[in-house]
Design a protein around this motif. Structure first.
Motif: not given
Length: 182
Positions: A120-129, A131-138, A157-159, A172-174
């Motif tokens: 769920l945290a990754l889905v929220s992150f992907a929605y906000n940032c 797919e490019g940021a998601l790939k960098k994150l993981i 790092q994504y704030t 949001r990141r917290k």
């Protein structure tokens, strides 16, 4: 439900039943309802187009043109990007397209099993940032897809938007990290 209550409920709900998984149910179970509350809380609702802090044309619960295209790429017939949107229309989009689109995106990019909270945290992150940021994150060496589940420093790092650190993105990141570690 306020943000603090939603975060506490997410932590309690997920901590009571964590299991290793990559897939999440698409039915409106308690975790899904809490995810929706999280998105609604952090995105807010806007019935007309506006430009967000990142400079993206946005409407509803943070729906951007790129997000609209992501939903279409996932197989949803979204129609043209709207200039006005009712709360009911935005709720239907969030309930039917957004979660499904971004959960598929997370699944497509994950090489490891994650808990429901982590998912769920990754889905929220992907929605906000996106797919490019998601790939960098993981995907960077030493990150999640290499088996490193200690993601705190990487989420934080994504704030920034347009070079400025934004208090809303920090919160949001917290919140995502609370869900991640629940």
């Amino acid at each position: 439900m306020n943000r603090r209550t939603a975060i506490s409920m997410i932590g309690l709900t997920l901590a009571s039943g964590l299991s290793s998984c990559v897939t999440m149910p698409t039915t409106k179970g308690s975790a899904r309802k809490l995810y929706d509350a999280h998105i609604r809380e952090f995105e807010g609702f806007y019935s007309r187009r506006y430009y967000c802090a990142g400079g993206h044309c946005t409407i509803g619960y943070g729906f951007t043109r790129n997000g609209w295209k992501d939903c279409e790429a996932a197989g949803f017939d979204m129609g043209p990007f709207p200039t006005k949107l009712s709360r009911d229309e935005a709720d239907k989009i969030l309930d039917n397209q957004i979660y499904e689109t971004y959960s598929r995106m997370v699944k497509r990019n994950l090489d490891v099993d994650v808990s429901k909270g982590q998912f769920l945290a990754l889905v929220s992150f992907a929605y906000n940032c996106g797919e490019g940021a998601l790939k960098k994150l993981i995907d960077k060496p030493g990150r999640l897809n290499d088996g490193n589940y200690k993601m705190g420093q990487y989420f934080m790092q994504y704030t920034r938007a347009r070079g400025r650190r934004l208090a809303g993105l920090v919160r949001r990141r917290k919140s995502e990290l609370q869900i991640w570690y629940a």
